[in-house]
Write an enzyme that holds these catalytic residues in place. Structure first.
Site, PDB file in Angstrom:
ATOM      1  CG  ASP A  93      16.599 -23.542  24.461  1.00 44.01           C
ATOM      2  OD1 ASP A  93      16.704 -22.342  24.765  1.00 44.01           O
ATOM      3  OD2 ASP A  93      15.645 -24.014  23.817  1.00 44.01           O
TER       4      ASP A  93
ATOM      5  CG  ASP B 243      17.022 -18.062  25.181  1.00 41.77           C
ATOM      6  OD1 ASP B 243      17.509 -17.816  24.075  1.00 41.77           O
ATOM      7  OD2 ASP B 243      15.889 -18.528  25.329  1.00 41.77           O
ATOM      8  CD  GLU B 244      18.666 -20.873  20.943  1.00 41.57           C
ATOM      9  OE1 GLU B 244      18.822 -22.030  20.532  1.00 41.57           O
ATOM     10  OE2 GLU B 244      17.710 -20.160  20.620  1.00 41.57           O
TER      11      GLU B 244
END
Lengths: 85, 420
Positions: free
Chosen positions: B9, B112-113
């Site tokens: 993350d 974003d993860e």
């Protein structure tokens, strides 16, 4: 001071190696001066923020004085940028 | 052999990415991550919420999703920067690329993860913590931003682990360490939103541990199926696997907050047309057709309403979807000023399915679909704005609303290097 786009003359050899030869910078009187890149000390590929650039650390002769500068070649936009320190 | 799953993350993604860009590409001297700063929308266009904030801003109590006005009250010296979606895409791509160097099985979970199946990599990288630390440092050294890595044997525990303490850390949360998670407030659990949290509080359940030890039948009677999901998550049970390929979209929809209140039907319909244009372009790109069309309205008092209908035959033709959306809008709208409009489609049919032709259609279907193909081809080659409907000329509404608008893609800087 920010990194500033600059004009560069570079050669690209058959292996795809890039070598900057001349760089045009503004002097104190805002006149454009062309400097020969005497020597490339090192170069390295960077990918900060996912943006591919090639960094060249090179020396130029300016007013009889050898000066080390860093320039970056932006692979995607084909721009040359003078790194401010 | 036990599974080994990583959840990676990016720490305050949008803000970190902008910070790295400003430091390394533009040559600015201040690191946004070290000062109270945030990425926020445009207040004038009523997109005024905080999208991401720095750790120093967090100390002032600024939260993601706060309005910009509220955030400035909490922290008057907050540095606000514009969103920069082209940059986010580039960062996200480079991030996923590095993960794929570590494992062939990477599931991008959002921009974003990602989940990474690291089962059987002990021989390659050593123990899980060593591998995760190596991964985290490699991302920092090469791309310039920090990440959290959560390690466990399944996806839910890995995700909870990466959330434990931030930034730039590696955490493990193996099933025998589940107490680490049980101490946390129940609202921190994945899939427990504000509504579920309130209900759980009302039942006297405040921590994840209390939820895990609640009788399943009680949860079932209060939350139905969702109760089983959160119960198993609280107990660290998750059978889903890391899937490299995203499952096909179940629906396509776009919505937009209009910069001004809309109180006449014709302007609202222009917005619907621009949304239909966007949704249908996406449908056509994926060679998909939708059977159900829905329209949603949010008025100035933040009241939500939506309405849906089934089409006579599946379609991805802008005019057809627009016509359906207009009809739904006429049936739904009570005349109150509109803040946000949305067009959503579902019951997706993929591939070459035969189209039921309507006898009263007067052959318009064929003409319209050819027109749409032509328009798509022109836009693909010359850009989205190269061709648009005349109704949008000089109007206040962009001709393809919804999603990320072009001005949010590029950041505006006064000097220096600006675009990628």
């Amino acid at each position: 001071m920010l990194h500033m786009p600059v004009d560069v003359i570079a050669t690209f050899n058959v292996q795809g190696k890039i070598k900057p030869n001349f760089i045009r910078l503004e002097d104190e009187y805002h006149v454009l001066q062309t400097y020969k890149i005497e020597n490339i000390i090192f170069s390295r590929e960077e990918k900060y923020a996912g943006i591919p650039v090639i960094l060249f650390c090179c020396s130029i002769m300016r007013d009889g004085c050898m000066q080390v500068i860093q320039i970056k070649y932006h692979v995607r936009t084909h721009q040359w940028v003078l790194v401010s320190d | 052999m036990d599974n080994l799953i990583f959840h990676i993350d990016v720490n305050s993604a949008f803000l970190s990415w902008e910070a790295v860009y400003r430091l390394h590409i533009r040559g600015e001297k201040t690191d946004l991550r070290d000062i109270p700063s945030a990425v926020g929308g445009d207040i004038k266009k009523r997109h005024g919420i905080i999208l991401a904030r720095s750790t120093p801003a967090k100390k002032y109590g600024v939260r993601t999703g706060d309005t910009i006005n509220d955030a400035l009250k909490l922290c008057p010296n907050l540095v606000l920067v514009d969103p920069h979606y082209d940059l986010y895409e580039s960062c996200s791509e480079a991030f996923m690329e590095i993960l794929r160097e570590f494992s062939p099985c990477v599931e991008p979970y959002s921009v974003d993860e990602a989940f990474c199946d690291m089962t059987g990599t002990v021989g390659l990288y050593g123990s899980a913590v060593v591998a995760a630390t190596f991964m985290k440092d490699k991302i920092y050294n090469e791309l310039g931003f920090t990440v959290n890595v959560g390690i466990s044997t399944n996806k839910i525990l890995a995700k909870m682990a990466s959330d434990l303490k931030k930034p730039n850390l590696v955490h493990t949360l193996f099933p025998d360490e589940i107490e680490k998670m049980w101490r946390l407030p129940v609202g921190d659990l994945f899939f427990v939103g504000p509504a579920t949290r309130r209900k759980l509080h009302a039942l006297g359940i405040h921590t994840i541990g209390e939820l895990a030890n609640t009788d399943l039948d009680i949860l079932r009677s209060h939350f139905k199926k969702h109760g089983e999901v959160i119960y198993s998550f609280a107990n660290g049970i998750d059978v889903s696997v890391v899937e490299e390929e995203a499952p096909p979209n179940k629906g396509y929809g776009n919505s937009t907050t209009i910069p001004f209140d809309v109180d006449d039907g014709s302007t609202a319909k222009m917005v619907l047309l621009s949304l239909a244009e966007k949704v249908c372009t996406r449908l056509r790109t994926d060679a998909a057709m939708a059977t159900v069309v829905a329209v949603s309205i949010v008025d100035t008092y933040f009241r939500h309403a939506s309405h849906q209908m089934q089409l006579f035959s599946p379609s991805n033709i802008t005019n057809e979807i627009y016509r359906a959306a207009s009809r739904l809008f006429d049936e739904l709208w009570d005349g109150s000023p509109i803040r946000q409009l949305g067009v959503h489609t579902s019951k997706i049919i993929r591939g070459d399915s035969s189209k039921q032709i309507n006898i009263f259609d007067m052959n318009r279907y064929e003409k319209l679909s050819k027109l749409d193909v032509a328009v798509d081809t022109i836009r693909e080659r010359y850009g989205e704005d190269s061709v648009k409907r005349a109704i949008f000329l000089d109007g206040p509404i962009y001709h393809m609303s919804g999603g990320i608008s072009p001005e949010k893609r590029k950041a505006k800087y006064r000097e220096g290097i600006g675009n990628l």
